[in-house]
Every structure is written in structure tokens, then in C-alpha cells.
Design a protein around this motif. Structure first.
Motif, PDB file in Angstrom:
ATOM      1  N   ARG A 165       1.193  -1.401  -0.367  1.00  0.00           N
ATOM      2  CA  ARG A 165       0.056   0.315  -0.220  1.00  0.00           C
ATOM      3  C   ARG A 165       0.635   1.315  -0.003  1.00  0.00           C
ATOM      4  O   ARG A 165       0.673   2.369  -0.448  1.00  0.00           O
ATOM      5  N   ILE A 166       1.779   1.392   0.584  1.00  0.00           N
ATOM      6  CA  ILE A 166       2.793   2.556   0.758  1.00  0.00           C
ATOM      7  C   ILE A 166       3.638   2.726  -0.460  1.00  0.00           C
ATOM      8  O   ILE A 166       3.370   3.802  -1.125  1.00  0.00           O
ATOM      9  N   GLY A 167       3.747   1.564  -1.105  1.00  0.00           N
ATOM     10  CA  GLY A 167       4.782   1.870  -2.340  1.00  0.00           C
ATOM     11  C   GLY A 167       3.895   2.186  -3.975  1.00  0.00           C
ATOM     12  O   GLY A 167       4.025   2.724  -4.553  1.00  0.00           O
ATOM     13  N   VAL A 168       2.304   2.488  -3.355  1.00  0.00           N
ATOM     14  CA  VAL A 168       1.375   2.543  -4.536  1.00  0.00           C
ATOM     15  C   VAL A 168       1.503   3.926  -4.195  1.00  0.00           C
ATOM     16  O   VAL A 168       0.704   5.074  -4.966  1.00  0.00           O
ATOM     17  N   THR A 169       0.902   4.760  -2.740  1.00  0.00           N
ATOM     18  CA  THR A 169       0.722   5.782  -2.772  1.00  0.00           C
ATOM     19  C   THR A 169       1.780   6.410  -2.895  1.00  0.00           C
ATOM     20  O   THR A 169       1.058   7.987  -3.100  1.00  0.00           O
ATOM     21  N   VAL A 170       3.312   5.928  -2.435  1.00  0.00           N
ATOM     22  CA  VAL A 170       4.312   6.835  -2.951  1.00  0.00           C
ATOM     23  C   VAL A 170       4.364   7.512  -3.921  1.00  0.00           C
ATOM     24  O   VAL A 170       4.310   8.749  -4.753  1.00  0.00           O
ATOM     25  N   LEU A 171       3.961   6.247  -5.008  1.00  0.00           N
ATOM     26  CA  LEU A 171       4.568   6.425  -6.771  1.00  0.00           C
ATOM     27  C   LEU A 171       2.729   7.304  -7.163  1.00  0.00           C
ATOM     28  O   LEU A 171       3.039   8.209  -7.320  1.00  0.00           O
ATOM     29  N   THR A 172       1.530   7.485  -5.600  1.00  0.00           N
ATOM     30  CA  THR A 172       0.413   7.800  -6.942  1.00  0.00           C
ATOM     31  C   THR A 172       0.504   9.365  -6.566  1.00  0.00           C
ATOM     32  O   THR A 172       0.489  10.430  -7.712  1.00  0.00           O
ATOM     33  N   VAL A 173       1.387  10.187  -4.858  1.00  0.00           N
ATOM     34  CA  VAL A 173       1.568  11.419  -4.930  1.00  0.00           C
ATOM     35  C   VAL A 173       2.716  12.447  -5.841  1.00  0.00           C
ATOM     36  O   VAL A 173       2.477  13.199  -6.287  1.00  0.00           O
ATOM     37  N   LEU A 174       3.662  10.813  -5.469  1.00  0.00           N
ATOM     38  CA  LEU A 174       4.995  11.504  -7.071  1.00  0.00           C
ATOM     39  C   LEU A 174       4.414  12.268  -8.858  1.00  0.00           C
ATOM     40  O   LEU A 174       4.833  13.128  -8.697  1.00  0.00           O
ATOM     41  N   SER A 175       2.998  11.322  -8.349  1.00  0.00           N
ATOM     42  CA  SER A 175       2.692  11.171 -10.048  1.00  0.00           C
ATOM     43  C   SER A 175       2.108  13.051 -10.324  1.00  0.00           C
ATOM     44  O   SER A 175       2.355  13.243 -11.570  1.00  0.00           O
TER      45      SER A 175
END
Length: 463
Positions: free
Chosen positions: A379-389
Motif C-alpha cells: 500500500r505504501i509503495g502505491v501511495t508514494v508513486l501516486t503522490v509523486l505523479s
């Protein structure tokens, strides 16, 4: 190789990223008409997926202490779900396509990282959906003690099968079920709060932390649980094309659901602690006992049913949002084409739903704690990529129409990126030994699967 989405106008074609294709591997495919959800059912789908009820926070009270647990409930959203929600609102209004955050990451950082976002999310859904099925069966076993061993697993399988059938019927069916279930849960929680408020006897914030407990355990365990409670708001973007007017309805839904979620967690915990003062006894499932002590057997029974309903609702919404990911990745050629097949009547990715449900059923043999411990890493991996997008697309696609923009200019963009990154680092550092041992494995599997599927994708393109 990049692919283009057929857009309504030349302006959209020029401004939208080229690799957010809706059907890259089969551009001439005709989709069945999808029944779209209106605002109210979508609000409850989002609420069901992200919250569903207060159940699950009880261990935070006894581990971190009542005072710190209540502070976590109030302040974690400022550093986690609120910034993530702002990112999701901006990007959903800018790119309202099936696959949501997977397509945003792919447009921002390319195919490799887009695949990671999609694969990690789909893998995380296996663990999360299985955990909800297990927990729902646990609540049933409270009234039916014979549900143990293979019977416990069989009941979990039946629950998963029913939810798969509902999701094959489409988002309108899911929205209707989520609305009914969520209203029932909110009514029961409201009854608890009203009765508990009349019996206020204790300071709910005392003690702030448990005495004689290592600080690492107090702060790390509570924070990890808080992040889990407030995760998932960006996930519903994966069904943006199945929502009426997503540019308008998605931000409105977030504005309703985030404060509703905070109230759902904070008020019953605050008022139950104020009425009972027995914070040391709080454990998983304790809201049923608290309701019985506060309102009598009828409220305890209703709260137990509400807990069961909550987990069914969470499982229902999880199947909806997560199974659009393999379908979308199959559209882009990164999974077998069968995953993109749509039901001829309901227009839903029925093969992706069935395959995912089979995996949920296999994992339902594990305990909820085992499943959620590994889930947090994904979940953390997906969230980090999402906000960086959101930051990357501001740089590479500054002219992309954004009906909703993250407020406060550069300071707002800095906030929505840095706050979740800091919380992620703290949560991973504070995770338990089991999580540190097993959590990285499914994360590291993502790059392996990317290169495995990329070769097959290139062969299909050449053919």
C-alpha cells in the motif's frame, strides 16, 4: 512504444499524456455499455472501501494508549489521507480513465513504474480482500462456535463467491449494496455514540500512552494501524469511467467521505472510552463488548452485526476497485488479454473478478494479522508513486486541463508529496519483524513480473 486514447477533441489529444491508453493492446475492441454510478452510490462505495465503520482500531487504544490513539485518529489524516485525496481529486478530474492511479503513474514515470503501481495494487488486494473475508467469518463464529478449521475456510469461500457475483453485476449493484450496508452501520454507530455520551464518566485521553511500554512499540504499532485505517481514498479512481461525471463527482465524494471517515473513527472511540474508561481491555472486536456494556445486549448484538456488515462491505468495495487494475493492465498489453474481457451483459471485467476471487479464496486460509502485515508494504509503495505523479505531471504536462487543482500553489504541492513520504518512512521503520521479513518480497516481485510480461507484450505487438 506509446499508445493514444481516442479523445473527443483535438485539444484533448494534444494535452493528455500519450500513454494513458484505454485499450492499447486491442484498440479496435468494442466494449459493452457500462452502467454508471451516480454521486450518492459512489459516495458510499468510496466510504465502504476506505472506512466502512470504526472496527479495527481497537488494538490501537490498548497498544498506543487512549490519548495517543485519539490523537492519531485526528492528526494522521492531515499527513496521509487528506494529501492523497487532494492528489486523487486533481488527477481524476484531469485524467478520468479506467485504471486511475495506475495510468497516472504510467503517464508520469513510464511503463516500468506504471506496471509497479498496478501490480503492487493488485497484489495488495489479494491480501486485503482475503483479510476481510477472514474477519467476517471470525464475527460469524462468535455466534456459531462450530465454524472452525475447514468450516471457517469454507464460509470465507462462500462470502468471496457472493461478493464476486455482485461485482460481476456491475458498479450500480455494488453501489446499491454499499449504500444499504453503510447506512445500517452508521445508524448503529450513531446509537452507540448517543447513549455513550449520556454516560460520560472518564477522561478519554488519560493516560496519553500506556505506562512502562517501550516507546518504539507505542508509536510504531499505532501509526501503522492508523495508516491502514486511512488508506484507500485514491483507489476508487480505478473505476472513474464507471462513475457519472467523474470530474465533478469525485472531488465532491472525497469532500464528503474524508470527514465522515474521521468522525466514524473518532466519535465512537472517544465516547466509549469516556463512558467505560477501560482502555486496557480494548482488542480486536471490542466495540461489540463496549456496545453491550453501554447500551445492553440489543446494542451489543447490533454492533456485532454491524461489524460483520462492515467487513462484507469492505470486501465488496475492494473487489470492485482492485479488479479493474488487471483489466486495465491487460488493455495495455501487460497481462494476458483474457483479463480485459467484458461481460456481454454487464460490461464488467468478469474474468479478472473471478481470477482475483480465486486467489482471495486461497489466501483466506491465513490470519488477518498475517495478511495485513504484508499488505502495508504494498500500500505504501502505491501511495508514494501516486503522490509523486502529481508533481511529475505538473512538470511534464503543465497544460493538462485540471478542473480541480491542489490548493495553495507550490506549498500545497509540496505538502501533498512530503507529508505521505514522511509518514511512509516512519511506518516502515516502525514495522514489526514479521513485516520487515515478508513485506519486501511481493514488492520486489513487481520488477520481475514486469520484465516477464514485457517480453510477451512485445511479441503480441509484433504479431
Amino acid at each position: 512504444m506509446r499508445y493514444s486514447l481516442p479523445h473527443k477533441s483535438a485539444v484533448q489529444t494534444r494535452t493528455r499524456p500519450a500513454n494513458i491508453s484505454a485499450n492499447a493492446s486491442n484498440p479496435h475492441a468494442v466494449r459493452a455499455a457500462v452502467r454508471k454510478a451516480a454521486l450518492l452510490p459512489f459516495v458510499f462505495v468510496m466510504y465502504a472501501y476506505a472506512t466502512g465503520g470504526p472496527f479495527g482500531l481497537e488494538d490501537m487504544v490498548s497498544t498506543s494508549g487512549p490519548g495517543l490513539a485519539l490523537l492519531y485518529i485526528l492528526f494522521i489524516p492531515l499527513f496521509w489521507c487528506i494529501p492523497v485525496s487532494l492528489v486523487a481529486a486533481e488527477l481524476t478530474t484531469a485524467i478520468p480513465v479506467e485504471g486511475g492511479f495506475y495510468r497516472w503513474v504510467r503517464a508520469a514515470f513510464g511503463d516500468f513504474w506504471g506496471f509497479q503501481a498496478g501490480w503492487w495494487n493488485w497484489t495488495a488486494s489479494f491480501l486485503l480482500a482475503a483479510a476481510y473475508a477472514v474477519l467476517a467469518t471470525d464475527y460469524l463464529s462468535f455466534y456459531f462456535p462450530a465454524i472452525v478449521g475447514w468450516k471457517h475456510h469454507l464460509v470465507s469461500l462462500l462470502i468471496i463467491a457472493v461478493m464476486a457475483w455482485i461485482n460481476v453485476r456491475g458498479i450500480q449493484m455494488v453501489g446499491a449494496v454499499s449504500t444499504v450496508l453503510s447506512i445500517f452501520v452508521l445508524l448503529v454507530v450513531a446509537a452507540l455514540c448517543i447513549i455513550a455520551a449520556t454516560k460520560w464518566q472518564h477522561n478519554p485521553f488519560s493516560p496519553l500512552v500506556p505506562p512502562r511500554v517501550p516507546p518504539f512499540q507505542v508509536f510504531g504499532a499505532g501509526l501503522a494501524l492508523g495508516l491502514w485505517l486511512y488508506s484507500g481514498y485514491e483507489q476508487v479512481s480505478s473505476v472513474a469511467e464507471e462513475v457519472e461525471n467523474p470530474q465533478r463527482n469525485y472531488p465532491i465524494a472525497l469532500a464528503i467521505v474524508v470527514p465522515l471517515s474521521m468522525a466514524t473513527y473518532f466519535l465512537p472511540a472517544l465516547l466509549s472510552l469516556a463512558a467505560l474508561g477501560n482502555w486496557q481491555k480494548w482488542h480486536t472486536g471490542y466495540f461489540s463488548a463496549a456496545a453491550q456494556l453501554i447500551g445492553g445486549p440489543w446494542l451489543g448484538f447490533a454492533m456485532t452485526i454491524a461489524a460483520l456488515v462492515t467487513n462484507l462491505s469492505l470486501l465488496n468495495a475492494t473487489v470492485l476497485t482492485s479488479t479493474r487494475m488487471p483489466s486495465t493492465m491487460a488493455d495495455d498489453g501487460y497481462l494476458p488479454a483474457a483479463f480485459s474481457a467484458r461481460h456481454p451483459r454487464y460490461g464488467t471485467p468478469w474474468i479478472a473478478i473471478i481470477v482475483s476471487s480465486i486467489i482471495y479464496a486461497l489466501l483466506a486460509q491465513k490470519t488477518m494479522v498475517q495478511l495485513l502485515t504484508v499488505y502495508v508494504w504494498l500500500r505504501i509503495g502505491v501511495t508514494v508513486l501516486t503522490v509523486l505523479s502529481s508533481w511529475r505531471l505538473r512538470k511534464t504536462q503543465p497544460d493538462l486541463p485540471r478542473p480541480f487543482r491542489i490548493p495553495w500553489g507550490r506549498a500545497g504541492l509540496f505538502y501533498v508529496i512530503v507529508a505521505p513520504l514522511v509518514m511512509s518512512v516512519v511506518a516502515l521503520v516502525g514495522s514489526d519483524p514479521f513485516a520487515r521479513e515478508w513485506g519486501p518480497l511481493p514488492v520486489l516481485l513487481g520488477p520481475v513480473m514486469y520484465f516477464a510480461f514485457r517480453g510477451a507484450r512485445e511479441k503480441r505487438i509484433r504479431a
